[in-house]
Write a protein that holds these residues in place. Structure first.
Motif, PDB file in Angstrom:
ATOM      1  N   ASP A  78      -5.756  12.796  -5.302  1.00 46.36           N
ATOM      2  CA  ASP A  78      -4.512  12.067  -5.577  1.00 46.36           C
ATOM      3  C   ASP A  78      -3.534  12.217  -4.411  1.00 46.36           C
ATOM      4  OD1 ASP A  78      -5.501  11.361  -8.103  1.00 46.36           O
ATOM      5  OD2 ASP A  78      -4.769  13.231  -8.969  1.00 46.36           O
ATOM      6  N   LEU A  79      -3.510  13.410  -3.842  1.00 49.33           N
ATOM      7  CA  LEU A  79      -2.630  13.638  -2.703  1.00 49.33           C
ATOM      8  C   LEU A  79      -3.059  12.792  -1.501  1.00 49.33           C
ATOM      9  CD1 LEU A  79      -1.207  15.779  -4.329  1.00 49.33           C
ATOM     10  CD2 LEU A  79      -1.433  17.351  -2.416  1.00 49.33           C
ATOM     11  N   ASP A  80      -4.366  12.674  -1.307  1.00 51.98           N
ATOM     12  CA  ASP A  80      -4.863  11.815  -0.227  1.00 51.98           C
ATOM     13  C   ASP A  80      -4.374  10.385  -0.428  1.00 51.98           C
ATOM     14  OD1 ASP A  80      -6.261  13.899   0.861  1.00 51.98           O
ATOM     15  OD2 ASP A  80      -8.189  13.333  -0.014  1.00 51.98           O
ATOM     16  N   TRP A  81      -4.530   9.941  -1.634  1.00 50.09           N
ATOM     17  CA  TRP A  81      -4.128   8.574  -1.967  1.00 50.09           C
ATOM     18  C   TRP A  81      -2.633   8.393  -1.714  1.00 50.09           C
ATOM     19  CZ3 TRP A  81      -5.642   3.822  -2.501  1.00 50.09           C
ATOM     20  CH2 TRP A  81      -4.886   2.905  -3.209  1.00 50.09           C
ATOM     21  N   LEU A  82      -1.848   9.352  -2.143  1.00 44.57           N
ATOM     22  CA  LEU A  82      -0.403   9.262  -1.934  1.00 44.57           C
ATOM     23  C   LEU A  82      -0.053   9.264  -0.446  1.00 44.57           C
ATOM     24  CD1 LEU A  82       0.933  11.495  -4.826  1.00 44.57           C
ATOM     25  CD2 LEU A  82       1.470   9.085  -4.423  1.00 44.57           C
ATOM     26  N   GLY A  83      -0.846  10.004   0.315  1.00 44.40           N
ATOM     27  CA  GLY A  83      -0.624  10.005   1.764  1.00 44.40           C
ATOM     28  C   GLY A  83      -0.848   8.616   2.339  1.00 44.40           C
ATOM     29  N   PHE A  84      -1.900   7.980   1.877  1.00 50.81           N
ATOM     30  CA  PHE A  84      -2.202   6.629   2.360  1.00 50.81           C
ATOM     31  C   PHE A  84      -1.137   5.630   1.913  1.00 50.81           C
ATOM     32  CE2 PHE A  84      -4.727   2.596   1.782  1.00 50.81           C
ATOM     33  CZ  PHE A  84      -4.713   2.266   3.129  1.00 50.81           C
ATOM     34  N   VAL A  85      -0.736   5.767   0.660  1.00 52.70           N
ATOM     35  CA  VAL A  85       0.320   4.899   0.143  1.00 52.70           C
ATOM     36  C   VAL A  85       1.591   5.076   0.981  1.00 52.70           C
ATOM     37  CG1 VAL A  85       1.931   4.633  -1.792  1.00 52.70           C
ATOM     38  CG2 VAL A  85      -0.525   4.682  -2.222  1.00 52.70           C
ATOM     39  N   GLY A  86       1.857   6.300   1.357  1.00 54.07           N
ATOM     40  CA  GLY A  86       3.036   6.561   2.198  1.00 54.07           C
ATOM     41  C   GLY A  86       2.948   5.808   3.515  1.00 54.07           C
ATOM     42  N   LYS A  87       1.736   5.784   4.089  1.00 53.42           N
ATOM     43  CA  LYS A  87       1.542   5.048   5.340  1.00 53.42           C
ATOM     44  C   LYS A  87       1.803   3.564   5.127  1.00 53.42           C
ATOM     45  CE  LYS A  87       0.049   8.383   8.037  1.00 53.42           C
ATOM     46  NZ  LYS A  87       1.070   8.967   8.902  1.00 53.42           N
ATOM     47  N   LEU A  88       1.246   3.042   4.053  1.00 56.05           N
ATOM     48  CA  LEU A  88       1.430   1.613   3.779  1.00 56.05           C
ATOM     49  C   LEU A  88       2.915   1.297   3.577  1.00 56.05           C
ATOM     50  CD1 LEU A  88      -1.509   0.721   1.360  1.00 56.05           C
ATOM     51  CD2 LEU A  88      -1.360   0.371   3.826  1.00 56.05           C
ATOM     52  N   ARG A  89       3.591   2.230   2.931  1.00 53.97           N
ATOM     53  CA  ARG A  89       5.012   2.036   2.680  1.00 53.97           C
ATOM     54  C   ARG A  89       5.778   1.924   3.998  1.00 53.97           C
ATOM     55  NH1 ARG A  89       9.015   5.751  -0.040  1.00 53.97           N
ATOM     56  NH2 ARG A  89       7.800   7.278   1.098  1.00 53.97           N
ATOM     57  N   LEU A  90       5.355   2.729   4.982  1.00 53.44           N
ATOM     58  CA  LEU A  90       6.020   2.694   6.291  1.00 53.44           C
ATOM     59  C   LEU A  90       5.874   1.341   6.970  1.00 53.44           C
ATOM     60  CD1 LEU A  90       5.116   6.150   7.843  1.00 53.44           C
ATOM     61  CD2 LEU A  90       7.336   5.384   6.996  1.00 53.44           C
ATOM     62  N   THR A  91       4.810   0.632   6.627  1.00 50.43           N
ATOM     63  CA  THR A  91       4.613  -0.670   7.263  1.00 50.43           C
ATOM     64  C   THR A  91       5.529  -1.731   6.663  1.00 50.43           C
ATOM     65  OG1 THR A  91       2.961  -1.513   5.698  1.00 50.43           O
ATOM     66  CG2 THR A  91       2.169  -0.136   7.501  1.00 50.43           C
ATOM     67  N   GLY A  92       6.195  -1.375   5.565  1.00 50.84           N
ATOM     68  CA  GLY A  92       7.045  -2.355   4.911  1.00 50.84           C
ATOM     69  C   GLY A  92       6.289  -3.195   3.894  1.00 50.84           C
ATOM     70  N   MET A  93       5.041  -2.822   3.655  1.00 47.80           N
ATOM     71  CA  MET A  93       4.263  -3.573   2.659  1.00 47.80           C
ATOM     72  C   MET A  93       4.925  -3.474   1.287  1.00 47.80           C
ATOM     73  SD  MET A  93       0.382  -2.859   1.306  1.00 47.80           S
ATOM     74  CE  MET A  93      -0.626  -3.540   2.596  1.00 47.80           C
ATOM     75  N   PRO A  94       5.061  -4.595   0.593  1.00 48.76           N
ATOM     76  CA  PRO A  94       5.649  -4.539  -0.746  1.00 48.76           C
ATOM     77  C   PRO A  94       4.768  -3.736  -1.682  1.00 48.76           C
ATOM     78  CG  PRO A  94       5.454  -6.815   0.015  1.00 48.76           C
ATOM     79  CD  PRO A  94       4.732  -5.958   1.003  1.00 48.76           C
ATOM     80  N   VAL A  95       5.393  -3.068  -2.618  1.00 47.92           N
ATOM     81  CA  VAL A  95       4.662  -2.256  -3.577  1.00 47.92           C
ATOM     82  C   VAL A  95       3.641  -3.094  -4.340  1.00 47.92           C
ATOM     83  CG1 VAL A  95       4.924  -0.963  -5.716  1.00 47.92           C
ATOM     84  CG2 VAL A  95       6.410  -0.481  -3.787  1.00 47.92           C
ATOM     85  N   ALA A  96       3.988  -4.339  -4.623  1.00 46.65           N
ATOM     86  CA  ALA A  96       3.066  -5.211  -5.362  1.00 46.65           C
ATOM     87  C   ALA A  96       1.741  -5.355  -4.603  1.00 46.65           C
ATOM     88  CB  ALA A  96       3.708  -6.574  -5.589  1.00 46.65           C
ATOM     89  N   ASP A  97       1.798  -5.434  -3.279  1.00 43.74           N
ATOM     90  CA  ASP A  97       0.567  -5.562  -2.493  1.00 43.74           C
ATOM     91  C   ASP A  97      -0.251  -4.278  -2.532  1.00 43.74           C
ATOM     92  OD1 ASP A  97       1.591  -8.006  -1.936  1.00 43.74           O
ATOM     93  OD2 ASP A  97       1.732  -7.746   0.223  1.00 43.74           O
TER      94      ASP A  97
END
Lengths: 160, 160
Positions: A78-97
């Motif tokens: 789960d932590l790995d996944w959250l790390g990846f989500v954090g990266k995606l968040r930095l790109t400005g990707m909308p949460v819906a995507d």
DNA sequence: TGCTTGCCTGGAGTGCACTCCAGGGTTCTA
DNA sequence: TAGAACCCTGGAGTGCACTCCAGGCAAGCA
């Protein structure tokens, strides 16, 4: 284990360390542990407990284990996944995507193609954003240079 | 002309072109014109007329000229400013901070130091963001690579 | 045994950056 | 000179990504 949620999970344990050497670094976390409370995860990730629960509600997280009393117990996965989500968040990707990507992961291996497409589109966005930022940097440097010069000139001459 | 709003404005007209040669490119705009309606500016900048009026309301724009009937008439100078604001927006700078900068510009030359500080802080932010994005790019490439490999492997072997 | 701390839920609230609306005046084209 | 298209204002509404609240359960410990 039939569905992979992050790439390195798909690799058999015996070859794992080699692959992880080239894999991105993970969130710092204590060794030999695989069950974290929500507040521990909040501390690791910088997200609030509120946000972690909200991510779950909207379908951005896989199923999170629960203790016998119903409290969340996050795994290293789960932590790995959250790390990846954090990266995606930095790109400005909308949460819906991101939720869309999470759904593809949950859907199984037959979505590899879609996942790859989504990541490649994201990659292109990231490259665009980097270019924009470098452009902006040039403008900032130009203006900072102006103000630096102005500071070196006597007050009465120059800008006016 | 006592207050400069963007750097190149401070330079006397006769030396202007030299400086602008090294200045960042501006929004495309028709030649020999210095008064645009709000919808023309919307077309040039990609902002909506709503947003342009809102920028003015919150103090992000300098005073905009009006026609004899009260309609806004934007100058080339205003377009320059909007171009710069657009760059700042790309950095993720909050609008409130841009308003702060706009206030410094309106306050006059004695705020050069503050302006420079603000821009340098922004510059540092931009560098950080670029680094974060490059980091993210590495993660994306890693995952895209995985999915590309998976596509090349027979379906039954590999990830599982 | 009581107290503090941490966690749970559904739902409401917040802040930001727009975005739109109602009601009315102005400008352009046929 | 009529109609369409454009512009004005103050204020309300929207979408996103959280953020918080009320009311309640559970664990640790003095």
């Amino acid at each position: 284990m039939t569905v992979m949620e992050t790439t390195d999970r798909a690799i058999p344990a015996d070859t794992r360390t080699d692959v992880c050497a080239s894999a991105p670094p993970r969130h710092p976390r204590p060794d030999g542990q695989d069950a974290y409370t929500i507040s521990e995860v909040a501390a690791f990730t910088g997200l609030t407990a509120h946000t972690l629960r909200w991510y779950e509600r909207i379908g951005l997280m896989p199923h999170i284990d629960r203790s016998h009393t119903g409290q969340r117990r996050y795994s290293n996965r789960d932590l790995d996944w959250l790390g990846f989500v954090g990266k995606l968040r930095l790109t400005g990707m909308p949460v819906a995507d991101m939720v869309r990507y999470a759904e593809l992961v949950r859907a199984g291996e037959h979505t590899y193609g879609d996942r790859r497409e989504l990541l490649e589109a994201t990659r292109r966005d990231v490259l665009t954003r980097i270019a924009e930022l470098q452009d902006t940097l040039a403008v900032l440097d130009f203006k900072i240079g102006f103000y630096a010069d102005a500071g070196r000139r006597p007050v009465t001459e120059g800008a006016r």
